[in-house]
Design an enzyme around this catalytic site. Structure first.
Site, PDB file in Angstrom:
ATOM      1  CB  CYS A  89      -0.939  -0.001   1.197  1.00  0.00           C
ATOM      2  SG  CYS A  89      -1.981  -1.465   1.200  1.00  0.00           S
ATOM      3  CG  HIS A 377      -6.420   1.712   0.222  1.00  0.00           C
ATOM      4  ND1 HIS A 377      -5.302   2.328  -0.311  1.00  0.00           N
ATOM      5  CD2 HIS A 377      -5.959   0.668   0.969  1.00  0.00           C
ATOM      6  CE1 HIS A 377      -4.220   1.667   0.080  1.00  0.00           C
ATOM      7  NE2 HIS A 377      -4.592   0.654   0.853  1.00  0.00           N
ATOM      8  CB  CYS A 408       0.149   1.348   7.558  1.00  0.00           C
ATOM      9  SG  CYS A 408      -1.583   1.470   7.064  1.00  0.00           S
TER      10      CYS A 408
END
Lengths: 422, 291
Positions: A89, A377, A408
């Site tokens: 990510c 996301h 994160c």
């Protein structure tokens, strides 16, 4: 000789829920759309850009050169080189750091950082045992050996394997890991739902203000972020059933990010290049850091950014209170809350090898135009969504305004960066 | 419904894009006469919405990136049922069977997006003399709110038909054999894939038996797939508005590998789909920026 690497702007597709309006679009299609919007916005058609760095977390093996292929489909000069990077990510921020570093070293004078993910078009692979059998058959020297190898295929081998979001070393999904963190740090359901509702409300207000008009280009008939629910509320979110952490868990589909499709890009350059091309400069990339935690040893999977931020701030002589704006990627509402608690925890920070706690921030400076809970996301795209958004916000606040990005990533990793308005 | 006349032609307004089944069957019945008769009317359909899922499938099969702006060959595909409708008309002595798609031209006047509602119209013009028969043109137009956004000319050769007059001399750019700069591998089921997205049910593209009946050793790929694939190969060099012309020189049997060459010239891009060794042209294409 070192240069300033400045953010000129960005462009992304609206983000949408997996299996929604982008169900037919591949990573290549989405990334090309985001690039072409950026090219149109800044008049880059036919231009040779120093380098384009992009990536996707869920990637087909045929897309080994995903970003270069998207460049070739775009209006950029075909002589523009590209590379693929991947850090779960954190990808969209890591590609920005890569491009910014090359600009600062004088190796390139312009670059585009990007990220894309389609959970709709995720690769389905065959089981490991079938793959090994097929490879063995392929390598066989004689027909008889090939038949012998193929004869080992069993019906159970044929079950396709969808990509999993589970951590390979722990077998726990990201949500299950975060549920452990949520409990350990005593994060309440109410606090999580407040973060989620605020994310939707702030994003809705930013869209209503036209803030995203020069950051987003519609794609496939989707005019704006499709996950956004402007009318959600803490009360509505409170009615959702727990998704992680068992029947008494506090993490729901409302305060966790949805699986999403989308692509984002950011245009970076040296100040000289921007001036030559009569392009605006919003903010410079000041510094960046990555860190990792030992999640197989029991550490909090998504708190990797805390050590990264601590080391970077120490190096810069800054505390979190020095930032006008802070962007903490909302993987889950409880990730944001646990990060804020960890920043203010002397023992935890010392345990990471830092000199002390990072401190607290004024909540009004956090994720001011909403974040991943409301936007969505698409894993690799999020960093490249945040960079131009924050750069534009800082620029509006005036030169010298500082912003912190904290992201994160799977594997217990964290990526952070500092932008400063110019 | 028959309505007003446009340029001396009766206008037939259809409520929806006509189905292909019966009209296609009629268009496949060979004509016995050598004298060419053509329906003179203009067939139109209003308020056509584009199916995004089918467009995405079309883009995948032809090699286009899925964008908001649609490929101009997609607009041709949308007008194709009207071609069949007119060629299946009892007044048409030219039938799909026995007719060869020899060339195609289209002009995209401006980018057309997938969410635009379209007005499609097609009529037949000709016949024109040709040394092996008669040429007929299917003239297509796509309008948005009355504004023409796309024009197309599909030319068929009706072999065996005869028309008085001297065949028109067509000048073709000389072909120079050279090593292909790309190789496309066309799988055996490509005809089936393109049938799904184009809805062109002609069995010579999918059935070995049907292909043999028409003198081909194996099924041949649709010419408009090859045209679309060649445009897709140029996607980053295509202007916003352009004219493209193709000559279908030789059919491409499935499965096979073919080559592709393209070069920029002051007048636009010249591209050829060629045999694998680059020796012979199979399709010749020009792309010029529209005025």
């Amino acid at each position: 000789m070192t240069h300033n690497a400045v953010v000129i702007g960005g462009n992304r597709t609206p983000f949408a829920k997996a299996g929604g309006p982008y169900a037919e679009a591949s990573n290549h299609d989405l990334l090309t759309a985001a690039l072409d919007g950026l090219i149109a916005r800044f008049g880059l058609a036919g231009e040779r850009i120093g380098e384009v760095a992009g990536g996707a977390v869920l990637k087909h093996s045929k897309d080994f050169n995903l970003t270069r292929e998207a460049v070739l489909s775009s209006a950029l000069a075909p002589s523009t080189p590209a590379c693929d990077l991947q850090q779960a990510c954190g990808t969209g921020l890591e590609t920005t750091i890569y491009i910014a570093n090359k600009i600062r070293l004088g190796q390139i004078d312009s670059g585009i950082s990007a990220g894309v993910d389609s959970t709709s078009d995720a690769p389905i692979v065959v089981s490991d045992s079938l793959r090994r059998t097929l490879l063995k058959a392929n390598a066989a020297r004689s027909a008889a050996d090939r038949v012998k190898a193929l004869a080992k295929i069993r019906p159970s081998h044929l079950k396709p394997q969808a990509p999993s979001v589970a951590e390979p070393r722990t077998g726990l999904s990201m949500g299950e890991h975060q549920a452990l963190t949520t409990e350990r740090w005593g994060i309440t359901r109410e606090a999580q739902d407040e973060i989620a509702a605020a994310s939707h409300h702030k994003l809705a207000a930013a869209w209503a203000d036209g803030f995203f008009d020069d950051l987003v280009t519609p794609y496939l008939g989707v005019p704006r972020d499709a996950i956004l629910r402007p009318d959600t509320s803490v009360e509505k979110l409170a009615s959702l059933r727990p998704a992680f952490g068992g029947p008494r868990g506090s993490m729901t589909a409302g305060n966790s990010t949805a699986l999403s499709d989308g692509a984002a890009t950011a245009l970076l350059a040296s100040e000289e290049w921007a001036a030559e091309h009569h392009l605006p400069v919003l903010a410079k990339v000041v510094d960046a850091e990555v860190a990792a935690v030992d999640h197989p040893g029991g550490d909090d999977l998504l708190l990797g950014p805390v050590a990264a931020a601590g080391r970077m701030l120490a190096r810069q002589g800054l505390s979190v209170a020095d930032f006008d704006l802070v962007e903490i990627h909302e993987a889950f509402a409880s990730t944001v809350l646990a990060t804020l608690k960890a920043w203010d925890d002397e023992d935890y920070c010392r345990g990471l090898g830092l000199d002390g706690k990072l401190g607290t921030i004024d909540p009004s400076r956090l994720n001011v135009t909403g974040s991943s809970l409301a936007v969505g996301h698409p894993f690799a795209a999020t960093g490249a969504r945040i960079v131009p958004t924050l750069a534009k916000l800082l620029h509006a606040k005036g030169p010298g305004s500082k912003g912190l990005i904290s992201m994160c990533a799977a594997g217990g990793q964290g990526v952070v960066a500092i932008l400063e308005a110019v | 419904m028959r309505g007003a006349q446009v340029a001396g032609r009766e206008v037939e307004h259809l409520d929806a894009i006509p189905g292909m089944g019966a009209a296609f069957a009629r268009a496949m019945v060979p004509s016995r006469t050598s004298r060419v008769t053509l329906p003179r009317r203009i067939s139109t359909v209003h308020d056509v919405t584009q199916n995004r899922a089918r467009l995405a499938d079309y883009a995948r099969v032809c090699g286009f990136t899925l964008r908001d702006a649609v490929p101009p060959t997609w607009l041709h595909v949308l007008t194709f049922p009207l071609h069949i409708h007119l060629l299946g008309d009892p007044q048409s002595s030219v039938k799909l069977v026995g007719a060869v798609h020899t060339s195609n031209s289209m002009t995209l006047h401006r980018p057309v997006t997938a969410d635009e509602r379209l007005e499609l119209s097609v009529h037949l013009e000709g016949p024109r003399p040709h040394r092996r028969g008669a040429l007929v043109d299917l003239i297509g137009q796509v309008r948005v709110d009355g504004e023409p956004v796309w024009d197309g000319v599909t030319t068929y050769l009706a072999s065996g038909a005869s028309v008085e007059g001297e065949p028109e001399e067509v000048e073709r750019a000389p072909f120079e054999p050279r090593s292909p700069q790309a190789r496309w591998r066309l799988p055996a089921d490509l005809g089936r894939q393109y049938r799904r997205v184009s809805q062109d049910p002609n069995p010579i593209h999918t059935s070995r038996v049907a292909a043999k009946a028409f003198g081909f050793a194996r099924p041949i790929i649709h010419g408009m797939w090859t045209h679309a694939r060649a445009l897709a190969a140029l996607e980053n060099r295509l202007p916003a508005a352009f004219t493209t012309h193709v000559d279908f020189v030789k059919p491409i049997l499935l499965p096979s590998s073919v080559g592709f060459v393209a070069s920029e010239t002051p007048g636009g891009v010249l591209a050829d789909v060629v045999t694998k060794d680059g020796a012979k042209p199979l399709l010749r294409m020009r792309v010029e920026e529209a005025a």
